[in-house]
Write an enzyme that holds these catalytic residues in place. Sequence first.
Site, short mmCIF file in Angstrom:
data_model
loop_
_atom_site.label_atom_id
_atom_site.label_comp_id
_atom_site.label_asym_id
_atom_site.label_seq_id
_atom_site.Cartn_x
_atom_site.Cartn_y
_atom_site.Cartn_z
N ARG A 185 21.66 -28.26 -7.83
CA ARG A 185 20.84 -29.45 -7.58
C ARG A 185 19.59 -29.47 -8.46
O ARG A 185 18.92 -28.47 -8.64
CB ARG A 185 20.39 -29.45 -6.11
CG ARG A 185 19.42 -30.57 -5.80
CD ARG A 185 19.36 -30.88 -4.37
NE ARG A 185 18.68 -29.87 -3.58
CZ ARG A 185 18.56 -29.97 -2.25
NH1 ARG A 185 19.07 -30.99 -1.62
NH2 ARG A 185 17.92 -29.04 -1.60
N LYS A 233 22.07 -34.64 2.16
CA LYS A 233 21.32 -35.50 3.07
C LYS A 233 20.39 -36.47 2.32
O LYS A 233 20.38 -37.66 2.60
CB LYS A 233 20.48 -34.59 3.97
CG LYS A 233 20.09 -35.12 5.30
CD LYS A 233 19.68 -33.99 6.24
CE LYS A 233 18.97 -32.82 5.62
NZ LYS A 233 17.58 -33.07 5.24
N ARG A 238 14.16 -27.21 -7.53
CA ARG A 238 13.18 -26.93 -6.47
C ARG A 238 13.03 -25.43 -6.29
O ARG A 238 14.01 -24.71 -6.28
CB ARG A 238 13.69 -27.51 -5.14
CG ARG A 238 13.28 -28.91 -4.88
CD ARG A 238 14.01 -29.50 -3.70
NE ARG A 238 13.84 -28.80 -2.42
CZ ARG A 238 14.16 -29.34 -1.24
NH1 ARG A 238 14.64 -30.56 -1.17
NH2 ARG A 238 14.00 -28.67 -0.14
N ARG A 293 16.65 -20.82 4.81
CA ARG A 293 16.68 -22.20 5.31
C ARG A 293 17.92 -22.43 6.18
O ARG A 293 17.87 -23.15 7.17
CB ARG A 293 16.65 -23.19 4.13
CG ARG A 293 15.26 -23.27 3.48
CD ARG A 293 15.31 -23.89 2.10
NE ARG A 293 15.77 -25.27 2.11
CZ ARG A 293 16.25 -25.91 1.03
NH1 ARG A 293 16.32 -25.28 -0.13
NH2 ARG A 293 16.63 -27.14 1.12
N ARG A 309 13.39 -31.55 13.11
CA ARG A 309 14.07 -30.32 12.67
C ARG A 309 14.09 -29.26 13.75
O ARG A 309 14.61 -28.18 13.53
CB ARG A 309 13.37 -29.78 11.43
CG ARG A 309 14.17 -30.01 10.16
CD ARG A 309 13.41 -29.42 9.01
NE ARG A 309 14.20 -29.14 7.85
CZ ARG A 309 14.30 -29.94 6.79
NH1 ARG A 309 13.73 -31.11 6.79
NH2 ARG A 309 14.98 -29.55 5.75
P1 AMP Z 1 13.77 -31.22 2.78
O1 AMP Z 1 13.39 -31.96 1.54
O2 AMP Z 1 14.10 -32.11 3.94
O3 AMP Z 1 14.83 -30.17 2.54
O4 AMP Z 1 12.45 -30.42 3.21
C1 AMP Z 1 11.90 -29.42 2.38
C2 AMP Z 1 11.11 -28.44 3.21
O5 AMP Z 1 10.01 -29.12 3.85
C3 AMP Z 1 11.88 -27.80 4.37
O6 AMP Z 1 12.67 -26.69 3.94
C4 AMP Z 1 10.74 -27.39 5.29
O7 AMP Z 1 10.07 -26.24 4.80
C5 AMP Z 1 9.78 -28.56 5.14
N1 AMP Z 1 10.08 -29.60 6.14
C6 AMP Z 1 10.68 -30.80 5.94
N2 AMP Z 1 10.80 -31.48 7.08
C7 AMP Z 1 10.26 -30.69 8.05
C8 AMP Z 1 10.09 -30.82 9.46
N3 AMP Z 1 10.54 -31.91 10.12
N4 AMP Z 1 9.47 -29.81 10.12
C9 AMP Z 1 9.01 -28.72 9.49
N5 AMP Z 1 9.18 -28.52 8.16
C10 AMP Z 1 9.79 -29.49 7.45
#
Ligand code: AMP
Length: 225
Positions: free
Chosen positions: A127, A13, A161, A172, A88
């Site tokens: 990654r 993504k 990460r 997740r 989300r």
């Molecule tokens: P991502 O980089 O999009 O995978 O986001 C990393 C982490 O940030 C996710 O696994 C969540 O813990 C948190 N996160 C990102 N976007 C959201 C959201 N819209 N609502 C709640 N937590 C979020």
Amino acid sequence: MRILLIGPPGAGKGTQAVHLAAHLSIPHVSTGDLFSEHIGRGTELGQNAHTHINAGALVPHEVTIGVIGERLARPDTEHGFLLDGFPRNVAQAQVLDGILADSKLGLDAVLDLEIPEGQVIRRIAGRRLCRQDREHIFRVDYGPPEVAGVCDLCGAEVYQREDDREATVRKRLEVYRNETAPVVNHYRAQGLVTTISAHGQVHKVLHRALDAIGQGGADAADTAS
Ligand code: AMP
């Protein structure tokens, strides 16, 4: 254009979001990146978010809504945006719908990236991200940095990460299944969703995404080359 990109962890993504936003000349708005900036700056919000992120859980509703509300109020989103990682869950989708309705705006498309769960763990294990800019993404299997551990683009450290560890990824995925997948149905009911296979090379997935929003063309692959 106002576009949402939805997909499970490991679907690519973030990579697609960077290319799509560049191709469409719209800002890439990622809640994950916004939280990451806060964590990097050591803010109280960042410390709170970090705990949830490392547990593979969602950051609490009010915190997330505050961060995205502030971001979408900046003038660069006036003519469109590509949202990556938000909404989300359905509660967040309802908040977004409200923000857009207040401005008499609507979404143009919701792109749903699809990947078999079996591939997720393997993809995420490979990654690596740049410490300085999370948009600089590498893969140890194909597309590694030229010098191991060093970002090709800015020379900063390349790292894994913390929430990309297997146990956290499984959590997740569960959150995705229970909370985020219903967001796709929420927008399907509005006729906005196109599901795209996330399988294959970056430029191929990008072509599918651009085709889905009526922006496919001969130069589409250039962005991802
Ligand atoms: P991502 O980089 O999009 O995978 O986001 C990393 C982490 O940030 C996710 O696994 C969540 O813990 C948190 N996160 C990102 N976007 C959201 C959201 N819209 N609502 C709640 N937590 C979020």
